[in-house]
Design a protein around this motif. Structure first.
Motif: not given
Length: 440
Positions: A27-44
């Motif tokens: 359940l929590w592996l996918p949120p971990g995968l996106g946690m480092a990049s999500m804010v930066l992805l939206f900024s990109e």
């Protein structure tokens, strides 16, 4: 004449623990995968910090709006179908967040992600507690299983955020596969998108596992009429628990204080690491490494939760001490917010890890107290009320932090809120093992 179907066999405690730990990890592996990049992805994608805060607020407010109805749905319909629905929605949400290039597509992804989060909120934990109590009675020991689930959650987040932070960096070295990927997809798939899309694949595995192995204790068969009638009644009963029971009310207020601190960390820490390293890719990697260390500390804290209760003398005192440590960590992050020298960076790491260590140890102790006061028919709803408090305050804090100037102020304010939540546990409450009942 058809023969009645046999009720599914209730798993033993050891089997239930193993399945609960596996569900927590998937359940929590996918949120971990996106946690480092999500804010930066939206900024990109061209989003400002205020717009990114707005997207995360959309997620949190969606969770807040659906927490109680979905908790009631889990109590009426069952844990397994609700978890499967959450996984399916998350697959679609991850695809939209990873591939979306416009504000409305990203908003739709965050709405679906919030709906999935509401569906899964507390549902796996409710399944575990129901299963253990069905096997060993209402006085069954819960803290060990809850602690192992917390450790699995932290380990999955740590592994996910480390991998999610490393993938964009790895795609940019050597032959620069990330640039080729972006060209081949006309910019739809960026290196920062890859961890989010990998999370969608993991969620497919999660749905298959839930449908295959999560057997539930027998419950009355659900019909459309029973669901439509039962969900509002269950939701109202869950709300009454917080109003009538002082200990449950403390757990809810504590969750709100924790939500405030988590919102500040998730919104502000990626920018701090980018400012420290001077580049987006290396900043994502640094944030991934820092978050991995934090989640490892959270897992260690969860593992030590039973020991913390024994040393402190009770679950309540353990919550007080551990949340006090959390608040100290956030205040330390505030003190070092404007520093970039070596000592300040080291103290930032200490404060970050101290927060997660204390949170990991506090959560199983607080939730065990909650489960001993809540009947099975209200369990998922009570957990949803707890999550609602955390998500709603987190959304409001995120909006406030996005509007405040960067520096120590946002950290010091959220640290003070968390310290107030810890001080709620100074007075000892009447801890009864008999669940509180509510009239309907």
């Amino acid at each position: 004449m058809t023969e009645p179907q046999e009720a599914p066999e209730v798993p033993g405690i050891g089997t239930a623990r193993r399945r609960y730990v596996t569900v927590c990890a998937l359940l929590w592996l996918p949120p971990g995968l996106g946690m480092a990049s999500m804010v930066l992805l939206f900024s990109e994608r061209g989003m400002s910090l205020a717009a990114v805060a707005g997207l995360f607020a959309v997620h949190s407010l969606t969770v807040a709006a659906l927490e109680l109805p979905t908790g009631g749905l889990s109590d009426v319909l069952g844990r397994r179908p609700v978890l499967a629905m959450a996984g399916a929605l998350n697959v679609v949400a991850s695809a939209l967040a990873g591939l979306g290039t416009t504000a409305w597509v990203l908003t739709a992804g965050m709405v679906l992600m919030g709906a999935a989060r509401a569906l899964s909120s507390g549902t796996a934990e409710a399944w575990y507690v129901d299963t253990v109590q069905a096997h060993s009675g209402p006085d069954a020991e819960l803290r060990t299983g809850l602690a192992r689930g917390g450790s699995a959650t932290s380990a999955a987040l740590a592994a996910g955020i480390l991998l999610g932070g490393a993938l964009p960096w790895l795609l940019g070295v050597g032959p620069d596969l990330g640039a080729r990927l972006g060209e081949a997809t006309s910019g739809a798939v960026l290196p920062l998108s890859v961890p989010v899309l990998l999370g969608a694949a993991v969620r497919v595995v999660f749905v298959c596992y839930v449908l295959t192995v999560l057997r539930e204790p027998p419950r009355p068969p659900a019909t459309l009429r029973s669901v439509l009638r039962g969900v509002p009644v269950t939701v109202l009963g869950g709300l009454r628990l917080g109003g009538r029971d002082a200990l449950v009310r403390r757990v809810l207020l504590t969750a709100a204080a924790v939500g405030s601190a988590l919102a500040a960390i998730e919104l502000l820490m990626p920018g701090r690491t980018v400012a420290l390293t001077g580049a987006t890719g290396s900043g994502a990697m640094a944030y991934a490494a820092l978050s991995c260390a934090g989640f490892v500390c959270g897992g260690a804290g969860s593992h030590l939760a039973p020991l913390a209760a024994r040393v402190a003398g009770s679950g309540e005192r353990a919550v007080l001490v551990c949340l006090g440590g959390c608040a100290g960590g956030v205040l330390l992050l505030g003190v070092t917010a404007s520093t970039t020298h070596m000592l300040g960076t080291a103290l930032t790491v200490v404060g970050f890890c101290l927060f997660y260590l204390g949170l990991g140890a506090a959560s199983p102790n607080g939730n065990e107290l909650l489960h001993r006061r809540v009947p099975s028919a209200r369990r998922a709803t009570a957990l949803s009320v707890q999550s609602l408090a955390q998500q709603l305050v987190g959304a409001l804090t995120g909006l406030a932090v996005g509007a405040l100037p960067t520096g120590p102020l946002p950290w010091l304010l959220t640290g003070a809120v968390l310290l107030s939540g810890a001080l709620l546990w100074l007075r000892r409450a009447d801890v009864r093992s008999t669940p509180v009942t509510t009239t309907t």
